[in-house]
Design a protein around this motif. Structure first.
Motif, mmCIF file in Angstrom:
data_model
loop_
_atom_site.group_PDB
_atom_site.id
_atom_site.type_symbol
_atom_site.label_atom_id
_atom_site.label_comp_id
_atom_site.label_asym_id
_atom_site.label_seq_id
_atom_site.Cartn_x
_atom_site.Cartn_y
_atom_site.Cartn_z
ATOM 1 N N PRO A 141 -9.504 2.069 10.014
ATOM 2 C CA PRO A 141 -10.167 2.290 8.914
ATOM 3 C C PRO A 141 -9.805 1.529 7.634
ATOM 4 O O PRO A 141 -10.583 1.143 6.764
ATOM 5 C CB PRO A 141 -10.702 3.627 8.782
ATOM 6 C CG PRO A 141 -10.619 4.175 10.120
ATOM 7 C CD PRO A 141 -9.297 3.538 10.815
ATOM 8 N N MET A 142 -8.339 1.992 7.499
ATOM 9 C CA MET A 142 -7.572 1.402 6.325
ATOM 10 C C MET A 142 -7.465 -0.191 6.434
ATOM 11 O O MET A 142 -7.816 -1.013 5.502
ATOM 12 C CB MET A 142 -6.305 1.944 6.303
ATOM 13 C CG MET A 142 -6.167 3.556 6.045
ATOM 14 S SD MET A 142 -6.912 3.791 4.276
ATOM 15 C CE MET A 142 -6.078 2.889 3.330
ATOM 16 N N LEU A 143 -7.157 -0.595 7.526
ATOM 17 C CA LEU A 143 -7.057 -2.157 7.632
ATOM 18 C C LEU A 143 -8.423 -2.833 7.475
ATOM 19 O O LEU A 143 -8.541 -3.906 6.795
ATOM 20 C CB LEU A 143 -6.631 -2.352 9.101
ATOM 21 C CG LEU A 143 -4.959 -2.301 8.929
ATOM 22 C CD1 LEU A 143 -4.518 -2.608 10.520
ATOM 23 C CD2 LEU A 143 -4.433 -3.120 8.228
ATOM 24 N N GLN A 144 -9.395 -1.934 8.089
ATOM 25 C CA GLN A 144 -10.781 -2.498 7.672
ATOM 26 C C GLN A 144 -11.156 -2.537 6.282
ATOM 27 O O GLN A 144 -12.063 -3.441 5.623
ATOM 28 C CB GLN A 144 -11.750 -1.847 8.581
ATOM 29 C CG GLN A 144 -11.593 -2.016 9.889
ATOM 30 C CD GLN A 144 -12.193 -3.431 10.572
ATOM 31 O OE1 GLN A 144 -12.878 -4.404 9.729
ATOM 32 N NE2 GLN A 144 -11.952 -3.790 11.833
ATOM 33 N N ALA A 145 -10.804 -1.602 5.642
ATOM 34 C CA ALA A 145 -11.195 -1.459 4.119
ATOM 35 C C ALA A 145 -10.500 -2.446 3.333
ATOM 36 O O ALA A 145 -11.031 -3.045 2.331
ATOM 37 C CB ALA A 145 -10.625 0.107 3.727
ATOM 38 N N VAL A 146 -9.351 -2.959 3.762
ATOM 39 C CA VAL A 146 -8.658 -4.131 3.186
ATOM 40 C C VAL A 146 -9.373 -5.208 3.227
ATOM 41 O O VAL A 146 -9.732 -6.143 2.585
ATOM 42 C CB VAL A 146 -7.045 -4.347 3.518
ATOM 43 C CG1 VAL A 146 -6.446 -5.465 3.209
ATOM 44 C CG2 VAL A 146 -6.357 -3.069 3.500
ATOM 45 N N LYS A 147 -10.082 -5.531 4.509
ATOM 46 C CA LYS A 147 -10.735 -6.640 4.756
ATOM 47 C C LYS A 147 -12.163 -6.563 3.930
ATOM 48 O O LYS A 147 -12.572 -7.376 3.438
ATOM 49 C CB LYS A 147 -11.296 -6.723 6.210
ATOM 50 C CG LYS A 147 -12.101 -7.675 6.576
ATOM 51 C CD LYS A 147 -11.567 -8.993 6.562
ATOM 52 C CE LYS A 147 -12.491 -10.228 7.365
ATOM 53 N NZ LYS A 147 -13.940 -10.106 7.288
ATOM 54 N N THR A 148 -12.605 -5.445 3.688
ATOM 55 C CA THR A 148 -13.861 -5.160 3.042
ATOM 56 C C THR A 148 -13.849 -5.459 1.553
ATOM 57 O O THR A 148 -14.505 -6.197 1.171
ATOM 58 C CB THR A 148 -14.319 -3.776 3.232
ATOM 59 O OG1 THR A 148 -14.738 -3.660 4.764
ATOM 60 C CG2 THR A 148 -15.535 -3.682 2.457
ATOM 61 N N ASN A 149 -12.428 -4.878 1.004
ATOM 62 C CA ASN A 149 -12.352 -5.072 -0.237
ATOM 63 C C ASN A 149 -11.941 -6.420 -1.060
ATOM 64 O O ASN A 149 -12.268 -7.099 -1.742
ATOM 65 C CB ASN A 149 -11.079 -3.939 -0.747
ATOM 66 C CG ASN A 149 -11.714 -2.624 -0.605
ATOM 67 O OD1 ASN A 149 -12.617 -2.375 -0.462
ATOM 68 N ND2 ASN A 149 -10.480 -1.921 -0.670
ATOM 69 N N ILE A 150 -11.226 -7.210 -0.160
ATOM 70 C CA ILE A 150 -10.585 -8.358 -0.574
ATOM 71 C C ILE A 150 -11.200 -9.736 0.317
ATOM 72 O O ILE A 150 -11.261 -10.735 -0.071
ATOM 73 C CB ILE A 150 -9.036 -8.500 -0.270
ATOM 74 C CG1 ILE A 150 -8.405 -7.269 -1.252
ATOM 75 C CG2 ILE A 150 -8.522 -9.809 -0.844
ATOM 76 C CD1 ILE A 150 -6.950 -7.316 -1.196
ATOM 77 N N GLY A 151 -11.751 -9.181 1.364
ATOM 78 C CA GLY A 151 -12.381 -10.488 2.128
ATOM 79 C C GLY A 151 -11.629 -10.961 3.231
ATOM 80 O O GLY A 151 -12.240 -11.996 4.235
ATOM 81 N N GLU A 152 -10.454 -10.673 3.660
ATOM 82 C CA GLU A 152 -9.354 -11.096 4.744
ATOM 83 C C GLU A 152 -8.224 -9.986 5.064
ATOM 84 O O GLU A 152 -8.316 -8.957 4.242
ATOM 85 C CB GLU A 152 -8.694 -12.446 4.163
ATOM 86 C CG GLU A 152 -8.055 -12.131 3.107
ATOM 87 C CD GLU A 152 -7.196 -13.354 2.744
ATOM 88 O OE1 GLU A 152 -6.306 -14.069 3.560
ATOM 89 O OE2 GLU A 152 -7.579 -13.871 1.612
#
Length: 441
Positions: free
Chosen positions: A312-323
């Motif tokens: 979930p944390m790595l997915q949150a990084v992708k959601t927040n920044i786009g990659e």
């Protein structure tokens, strides 16, 4: 010869009112937060006041956001303390621009706009990316326990709940029986408001019953996740339903006798405190970029274990920044074959410890844990060891700053969704403080 002092006239009045901006030094954090909030999209804050009419004059949302964010960035979390600072602190007065909301107004604004305040975290992360303070080369993930706004004295174990329920039921029955007796029989007894006593005990009984049901439902969910069923007769079974040997200690859905629930914040959980002891707490997670120690993802759960937070944390990084980041670092608390398998197809070089630093981990079966074996092989290389050595330097300082610099060691709000938003507000304030310092430097 008499000493000549510089002029000192405390009672001297100014002919013209002073400008607060002239009194704050250049590069002050209040300027940076004020300018940054003006650059953010605050449309969501204005929606609540649309169509209010000329007589409805709430405080300006931009001013309230600036004051709240600056408060969190300087370790002032209480609405009462923020109200006082608006009168006494030069930076608060400059951001307030002659507005002095009462503490109830500040408290209600934070409560009404908690989601919107949390959503500003993503805007600030994107702004930091535009400023070149986020590169997404390496991101380190770490968790920290933060105390809930819950009294440890208003918690009860499952065993004690069962005992207290029985005691309260007996007391209620005794009071009901006493209410049936005649006035003459009670003439020599102390005066007692029996209906009020019954009502008080029934309210207490109801609260305990609800807490007990929460514990039982929590245990049922945990048992189902372990593969248990209500008719398993306390016997572990394989995927085909055949007994595997051994026996479960408790019936399905029955919590341990020492399992606790808190009456003030039922969403909190008892978690181990650093240095020893236990508190009602939440597990706060941060993903930190290595360029300038900016928090790029901030999530929170009431599960003490970190294992389920990596994906979930790595997915949150992708959601927040786009990659996704090119590299992700985490300690042994995030080790899981399932995590490694789920992340195997993503463009992330994952480096996760398999045990405590300097200690040998147990032998790993390559047939059942192939991804874990591959991680062990990576950690044996010079490149893998060098990458993991950077984890502590990247991930741990922001958690230390949250607790020691901002002084945020306990949530002001209660309930999982509220504390999730408040934690994002804390990380937003810390990011702005960090961005302001980097800009000055």
């Amino acid at each position: 010869m008499a000493i000549s002092y510089r002029p000192y006239e405390p009672q001297q009045e100014m002919l013209l009112p002073a400008s607060l901006q002239d009194w704050l030094p250049k590069g002050h954090l209040a300027y940076f937060i004020g300018d940054t909030v003006d650059a953010l999209d605050l449309k969501a804050f204005y929606v609540r006041y649309a169509g209010g009419g000329a007589r409805n004059q709430p405080f300006h949302p931009a001013m309230m956001v600036k004051v709240l964010v600056y408060g969190y960035a300087t370790g002032v979390f209480s609405s009462r303390k923020i109200e006082r600072r608006l009168h006494e602190d030069l930076a608060f007065r400059m951001l307030g621009a002659g507005n002095f909301p009462k503490h109830r107004t500040i408290r209600d604004f934070r409560a009404l706009h908690l989601k919107e305040l949390g959503d500003l975290f993503v805007q600030v992360v994107k702004l930091a990316r535009e400023m070149g303070l986020i590169k997404l080369g390496t991101v380190a993930i770490d968790g920290t326990k933060i105390k809930a706004n819950a009294s440890r004295h208003k918690a009860m174990s499952y065993e004690r709940m069962q005992q207290t329920e029985a005691e309260l039921k007996a007391q209620i029955d005794a009071l009901l029986e006493r209410a049936k007796t005649t006035d003459a029989a009670e003439a020599d007894e102390p005066e007692l408001d029996i209906p009020a006593e019954i009502e008080r005990r029934e309210a207490r009984l109801k609260a305990i019953a609800e807490a007990r049901e929460r514990l039982e439902q929590r245990q049922r969910d945990a048992d189902i996740e372990r593969g248990r069923s209500q008719d398993d007769d306390r016997k572990p079974r394989d995927e085909d339903g055949n007994p595997k040997g051994g026996r479960y200690k408790r019936e399905f859905g029955v919590p341990e006798a020492k399992a606790q629930d808190n009456f003030t914040d039922p969403d909190s959980r008892i978690m181990k405190r650093a240095g020893g002891g236990f508190d009602a707490s939440y597990n706060a997670q941060t993903a930190v970029d290595d360029t300038a120690h900016i928090i790029v993802a901030a999530e929170l759960s009431n599960n003490a274990a970190d294992t389920h937070q990596l994906v979930p944390m790595l997915q949150a990084v992708k959601t927040n920044i786009g990659e996704f980041p090119r590299q992700g670092l985490a300690d042994a608390g995030y080790r899981s074959e399932d995590n490694f398998e789920r992340l195997a197809g993503l463009p992330i070089e994952l480096v996760v410890a398999l045990g405590r630093e300097g200690k040998q981990h147990a032998q790993i079966d390559p047939n059942t844990h192939p991804h874990t074996v591959a991680m062990a092989t990576k950690l044996q290389t010079d490149q893998g060891r060098a990458a993991y050595r950077r984890r502590k330097w990247i991930a741990e300082p922001p958690n230390g700053w949250i607790k020691s610099v901002l002084g945020f060691r306990q949530f002001s709000l209660r309930g999982l969704h509220r504390v999730q938003a408040e934690f994002k507000l804390v990380c937003l304030a810390l990011n702005l403080r960090r961005m302001g310092a980097m800009q000055v430097a």
